[in-house]
Write a protein that holds these residues in place. Structure first.
Motif, mmCIF file in Angstrom:
data_model
loop_
_atom_site.group_PDB
_atom_site.id
_atom_site.type_symbol
_atom_site.label_atom_id
_atom_site.label_comp_id
_atom_site.label_asym_id
_atom_site.label_seq_id
_atom_site.Cartn_x
_atom_site.Cartn_y
_atom_site.Cartn_z
ATOM 1 N N LYS A 145 15.813 -26.105 22.574
ATOM 2 C CA LYS A 145 15.886 -27.472 22.056
ATOM 3 C C LYS A 145 16.627 -28.442 22.973
ATOM 4 O O LYS A 145 16.340 -29.638 22.982
ATOM 5 N N LEU A 146 17.587 -27.939 23.731
ATOM 6 C CA LEU A 146 18.487 -28.809 24.481
ATOM 7 C C LEU A 146 17.899 -29.173 25.848
ATOM 8 O O LEU A 146 17.584 -28.297 26.649
ATOM 9 N N PRO A 147 17.732 -30.464 26.143
ATOM 10 C CA PRO A 147 17.245 -30.864 27.469
ATOM 11 C C PRO A 147 18.201 -30.387 28.560
ATOM 12 O O PRO A 147 19.423 -30.376 28.361
ATOM 13 N N TYR A 148 17.655 -30.048 29.713
ATOM 14 C CA TYR A 148 18.494 -29.521 30.780
ATOM 15 C C TYR A 148 19.584 -30.509 31.195
ATOM 16 O O TYR A 148 20.708 -30.133 31.490
ATOM 17 N N VAL A 149 19.270 -31.796 31.178
ATOM 18 C CA VAL A 149 20.252 -32.813 31.575
ATOM 19 C C VAL A 149 21.496 -32.745 30.693
ATOM 20 O O VAL A 149 22.613 -33.038 31.147
ATOM 21 N N ASP A 150 21.320 -32.319 29.435
ATOM 22 C CA ASP A 150 22.468 -32.266 28.529
ATOM 23 C C ASP A 150 23.246 -30.962 28.639
ATOM 24 O O ASP A 150 24.353 -30.859 28.107
ATOM 25 N N PHE A 151 22.708 -29.960 29.339
ATOM 26 C CA PHE A 151 23.509 -28.785 29.677
ATOM 27 C C PHE A 151 24.684 -29.237 30.544
ATOM 28 O O PHE A 151 25.789 -28.720 30.445
ATOM 29 N N CYS A 152 24.417 -30.224 31.406
ATOM 30 C CA CYS A 152 25.443 -30.726 32.313
ATOM 31 C C CYS A 152 26.483 -31.568 31.585
ATOM 32 O O CYS A 152 27.560 -31.839 32.132
ATOM 33 N N ASN A 153 26.162 -32.005 30.368
ATOM 34 C CA ASN A 153 27.099 -32.833 29.597
ATOM 35 C C ASN A 153 27.996 -32.027 28.666
ATOM 36 O O ASN A 153 28.977 -32.566 28.133
ATOM 37 N N LEU A 154 27.691 -30.764 28.467
ATOM 38 C CA LEU A 154 28.425 -29.966 27.475
ATOM 39 C C LEU A 154 29.922 -29.917 27.748
ATOM 40 O O LEU A 154 30.728 -29.988 26.821
ATOM 41 N N GLU A 155 30.293 -29.785 29.023
ATOM 42 C CA GLU A 155 31.715 -29.619 29.354
ATOM 43 C C GLU A 155 32.545 -30.812 28.904
ATOM 44 O O GLU A 155 33.728 -30.685 28.597
ATOM 45 N N LYS A 156 31.937 -31.999 28.856
ATOM 46 C CA LYS A 156 32.662 -33.197 28.431
ATOM 47 C C LYS A 156 33.182 -33.053 27.002
ATOM 48 O O LYS A 156 34.187 -33.657 26.629
ATOM 49 N N TYR A 157 32.483 -32.247 26.211
ATOM 50 C CA TYR A 157 32.815 -32.116 24.797
ATOM 51 C C TYR A 157 33.805 -30.981 24.520
ATOM 52 O O TYR A 157 33.985 -30.585 23.372
ATOM 53 N N LYS A 158 34.462 -30.487 25.569
ATOM 54 C CA LYS A 158 35.580 -29.564 25.348
ATOM 55 C C LYS A 158 36.725 -30.311 24.668
ATOM 56 O O LYS A 158 37.542 -29.714 23.979
#
Length: 235
Positions: A145-158
């Motif tokens: 479900k998750l677009p690849y571009v948002d894999f790169c955004n996950l760390e921001k939500y730590k």
């Protein structure tokens, strides 16, 4: 139907047999595009069949599946045959369906070849006892479900964080929760347990998966009755 059965059987043979480990290892010496296009990996059953189908029909989806399977076989090549067999047995039991067929279907549904490494990492994490088979199944759906571009955004939500557009996508994928509810300054979001598992074991970025997930509500107001008047005060 027979063609699909042949694909599943050939994928199972390619994944679970150690006979082609050295051949699969050669993927690391060049690009996936190169080894698929020149037929260097046609000796691996599933890749030989897919490449043959592509050459006849020139179907781009078949070519993409061939590349993704080649990448997955390479990224899981370090897992022993016995560990792969145990994994497929558990995967079959939890889903009540043939595990290799389901895994091939997951690979087929993944829209970006760069996400294949994440899938392989999660399989390794399951084999190593770092995640449960149930969470592997859940994380497979997240990867789809998750677009690849948002894999790169996950760390921001730590940490508590918000980004227009990204919040909605990550919420719908089930990897963040509303950690700060603030009507004045705007809500913030943070990785939930599944999101932390994806970040740590799928993407390989360190995070404390067992950290609590509190919700903050600044500037909240409470109501109290003073005489006959209802007054509001900030907590």
């Amino acid at each position: 139907m027979e063609e699909n059965n042949n694909l599943v059987e050939s994928f199972e043979n390619s994944l679970l047999s150690d006979d082609k480990k050295d051949l699969i290892a050669t993927v690391g010496d060049t690009s996936i595009d190169a080894v698929v296009s020149n037929g260097a990996l046609d000796g691996i059953p599933i890749l030989g069949i897919l490449n043959g189908i592509y050459k006849v029909g020139k179907n781009i989806q078949t070519l993409r599946l061939c590349k993704k399977v080649a990448k997955f076989l390479y990224d899981t090549n370090s897992i022993s045959q016995s560990d792969k067999e145990r994994f497929i047995k558990e995967y079959t039991e939890i889903n009540k369906e043939k595990g290799t067929e389901l895994l091939l279907n997951v690979i087929d549904k993944i829209d970006n070849i760069n996400k294949i490494e994440c899938l392989a990492n999660l399989m390794k994490a399951k084999v190593n006892g770092e995640i449960s088979i149930e969470n592997f199944v859940r994380l497979c759906l997240v990867i789809e479900k998750l677009p690849y571009v948002d894999f790169c955004n996950l760390e921001k939500y730590k940490q508590d964080y918000s980004e227009v557009g990204t919040d909605d996508i990550l919420l719908s994928a089930g990897v963040i929760y509303n950690s700060v509810i603030d009507a004045n300054d705007g809500d913030k979001y943070k990785l939930n347990y599944i999101g932390k598992l994806l970040l740590r074991y799928g993407i390989g970025i360190d995070t404390d998966v067992n950290a609590p997930t509190p919700v903050s509500m600044p500037n909240m107001v409470s109501a109290k009755v003073v005489g006959d008047t209802l007054n509001f005060e900030e907590l």
